[in-house]
Design an enzyme around this catalytic site. Structure first.
Site, PDB file in Angstrom:
ATOM      1  N   GLY A  42       0.900  -1.343  -0.064  1.00 63.04           N
ATOM      2  CA  GLY A  42       0.184  -0.015   0.102  1.00 63.04           C
ATOM      3  C   GLY A  42       0.860   1.355   0.021  1.00 63.04           C
ATOM      4  N   GLY A  45       1.891   5.835   4.198  1.00 63.76           N
ATOM      5  CA  GLY A  45       0.516   6.391   5.070  1.00 63.76           C
ATOM      6  C   GLY A  45      -0.707   5.650   4.854  1.00 63.76           C
ATOM      7  N   GLY A  47      -1.107   2.864   6.615  1.00 62.45           N
ATOM      8  CA  GLY A  47      -1.505   2.538   7.885  1.00 62.45           C
ATOM      9  C   GLY A  47      -0.569   1.104   8.055  1.00 62.45           C
ATOM     10  CE  LYS A  48       3.177  -0.154   3.747  1.00 60.05           C
ATOM     11  NZ  LYS A  48       2.847   1.373   3.375  1.00 60.05           N
ATOM     12  CB  SER A  49       4.181   1.017  10.220  1.00 62.28           C
ATOM     13  OG  SER A  49       5.174   0.759   9.366  1.00 62.28           O
ATOM     14  CD  GLU A 180       8.933  -0.188   4.236  1.00 65.63           C
ATOM     15  OE1 GLU A 180      10.253   0.125   3.819  1.00 65.63           O
ATOM     16  OE2 GLU A 180       7.972   0.561   4.403  1.00 65.63           O
TER      17      GLU A 180
END
Lengths: 257, 379
Positions: A42, A45, A47-49, A180
């Site tokens: 995605g 920003g 919202g993955k982390s 990551e």
């Protein structure tokens, strides 16, 4: 797919998380199947982390629950969630910079054996052959043995990332979250990490991987979820995602491939 | 160094030999008298314990003198109420200081960094002021807690006839004045050092060092860090209690000034000067600071005149004038300068200095070793 066991290992159910006026996660629903490699992609920003932070207990969601292995883990302490079997590799390597590489891996091995608190002030560290043996074994797999006695802080960023991966693997987690894992790595190191990630597939470990590098994603992932503006906009196998027009527009379109 | 510490019995043998022969090898520099030797031992125990908290976890307590004071009070009360034998007094001192540190530690460890330091400082100053005011019935306020002829001494009164003057502390029949007192304290220092050595080499010690390095990572690695920190805090509090108990054992009185923040600061200085997080460093720090406090401070102009007596008169007077501000009353100046030099150039304390000298001397050898290693890798 037939890769996983069919059981759900992690279930994110209606999770919303706001920071001030920003809805970082907006009614997020996600199901991770045991034994798979599940990539979350995605734009920045999306919202993955934040999602990973909620999963490991670093953040408490405003609403919704996270269930790991049939047990609700929202509101639990980070160490309880880790002891339940969830390990995480951070985006910036979180290691013990002041300790040696071997010690860095021995500590999580001790956590795996001793649990969240055990006072053993009189046993001798060098005589804990089981711990040292397991640490060395993992370091061998990640080809870090020759750096074993080095200060962890003095290593290159790529090696720090591999060390952190070793620290997680030594705990034999049921669920490994990778934020990551190849960011900032050279092509050579990236390919090596892909090999390692494929290798540890055999253990039956479930992996959730956040990644921007589509080469990595399409090499390792069994399933891909696309996250945008705090919720999942598409989910499927790598081939399905590649051909999905919504994804093309929201994320893959032009900028990456 | 690593290999040397690997054989703990050899380390303990050498350590004990060095400590027990102190009266011999310290007498040429004027420090071989029992009173100062006892101080070396007692503050050595205090610093070793403090280093378990500060050196391993990095949590800087500015209130450890409170535990020392509490230990002293507990020991003197044991002398007053039970017996002049020091054994129960010391056990009592360790237990009471331990309980006290559980409470203070539990509250202070809710914060870290500077806030933790301030909390411990506040608690210690509170204890100090309470000892002077509200707690006077327990501490005897400004006068300090002393022995009295009228003290009950329940256990002693069953076995011994009360003497004319004040009774003396004893370890069963052994008196604890002079060199006996030194050897008694030395035994505790050796035991204390051994425990510290084992903690440094244990998984517990490694976990504490990992907390210092990255506490957040520890939590995501599955450790509940608070109980570990509290354990380290209580262990170091108990060491301080033991030191306080021994102070009372060699000189049976206890005053509130032992809890003052300057006393807490002194152990911080000792540890940093010698080398934070090293086994021997804090002891070196104790030796240097106590030596300066007791010997350097006693040097006056006459002593300096005598020291430069072989020189021409003009030069002699010049040298005396130049060096006199640094000795006698001015010993703080020398110590302060030394502390600044160490912190600026050797952040790891005197132990880092030793390490650098060692590396410098070993350089020719290690280069050969590296060459051999790289040659082997080439094959």
């Amino acid at each position: 797919m037939g890769v996983g066991t069919g059981n759900t290992v992690l279930k994110v159910d209606g999770v919303t998380k706001t920071f001030g006026g920003l809805r970082a996660l907006d009614d997020l629903n996600l199901t991770i199947e045991e034994g798979t490699v599940h990539a979350i992609i995605g734009p920045n920003g999306a919202g993955k982390s934040t999602m990973l932070n909620v999963c490991i207990g670093q953040l408490k969601p405003d609403t919704g629950t996270v269930t790991f292995d049939g047990e609700v883990i929202t509101g639990k302490q980070p160490f309880e969630i880790n002891q339940a079997g969830v390990s995480r590799v951070f985006q910036t390597p979180a290691i013990f910079e002041d300790l040696s590489v071997l010690q860095n891996v021995m500590i999580p091995a001790i956590a795996h054996r001793d649990g969240k608190f055990k006072l053993n002030p009189f046993s001798i560290l060098e005589k804990q052959d089981d711990i040292e043996g397991r640490a060395v074994e993992i370091l061998e797999r990640l080809r870090l043995t020759e750096l074993m006695d080095k200060h962890a802080g003095s290593m290159s960023r790529g090696n720090k990332r591999r060390l952190e991966l070793a620290m997680c693997l030594v705990q034999q987690p049921r669920l490994l979250l990778l934020d990551e894992p190849t960011a900032g790595m050279s092509r050579h190191d990236t390919n090596r990490t892909i090999d390692i990630l494929k290798q540890i597939k055999e253990g039956g470990m479930t992996k959730v991987i956040i990644e921007h590098d589509m080469h990595v994603v399409f090499s390792v992932a069994d399933r891909i979820s696309v996250l945008a503006r705090g919720h999942i906009i598409a989910e499927g196998t790598p081939d399905e995602i590649k051909g999905n027009p919504v994804v093309q527009e929201a994320y893959l379109g032009g900028s990456v491939e | 160094m690593k290999k040397f510490f690997a054989n703990q019995w050899l380390v303990m043998l050498v350590f004990s030999a060095v400590i027990l022969t102190m009266p011999i090898w310290l007498s040429p520099i004027g420090a071989g008298y029992p009173d100062l030797l006892q101080k070396f031992m007692i503050f050595g125990i205090f610093a070793i314990g403090f280093n378990i908290l500060f050196g391993l976890t990095g949590y800087l307590s500015f209130g450890h003198a409170a535990f020392l004071g509490v230990g002293s009070y507990a020991a003197v009360w044991s002398f007053k109420l039970l017996t002049m034998n020091v054994l129960p007094a010391i056990i009592f001192a360790i237990i009471v200081a331990g309980l006290f540190s559980v409470v203070i530690g539990y509250i202070s460890l809710r914060r870290s960094g500077i806030y933790f330091s301030i909390l411990t400082l506040a608690f210690a100053q509170m204890s100090y002021n309470l000892a002077y005011s509200v707690l006077t019935p327990v501490t005897n306020g400004e006068t300090g807690l002393q022995l009295e002829r009228a003290d009950p001494r329940i256990i002693d009164s069953l076995f011994v006839e009360p003497t004319e003057g004040l009774p003396l502390t004893n370890f069963f029949s052994l008196s604890l004045s002079g060199y006996e007192g030194f050897y008694f304290c030395a035994a505790f220092l050796i035991i204390g050092f051994f425990i510290s050595l084992r903690i440094f080499r244990s998984p517990f010690g490694l976990k504490l060092r990992a907390i210092k390095s990255n506490q957040t990572r520890m939590q995501y690695t599955g450790f509940s860090t608070k109980p570990y920190l509290l354990s380290a805090f209580v262990i170091s509090g108990m060491y301080a209690g033991l030191a306080g108990g021994l102070m009372a054992a060699t000189d049976p009185l206890a005053g509130a000034e032992r809890m003052q923040w300057t006393a807490s600061g002194e152990v911080v200085l000792m540890t940093i000067l010698g080398g934070v997080g090293t086994l021997i460093g804090p002891l070196l720090g104790v030796g240097i600071i106590k030596y300066f406090e007791n010997i350097f401070s006693a040097i006056n102009e006459n002593v300096l005149m005598a020291a430069y007596s072989g020189l021409p008169e003009g030069l002699q007077h010049f040298l005396v004038t130049v060096s006199s501000p640094f000795v006698g009353e001015g010993w703080h100046l020398t110590l302060g300068l030394m502390f600044m030099l160490v912190v600026i150039f050797l952040p790891g304390g005197i132990m880092e200095g030793f390490d650098r000298i060692k590396r410098l001397l070993m350089k020719p050898f290690s280069r050969n070793k590296d060459a051999v290693e790289s040659a082997e890798e080439g094959h």
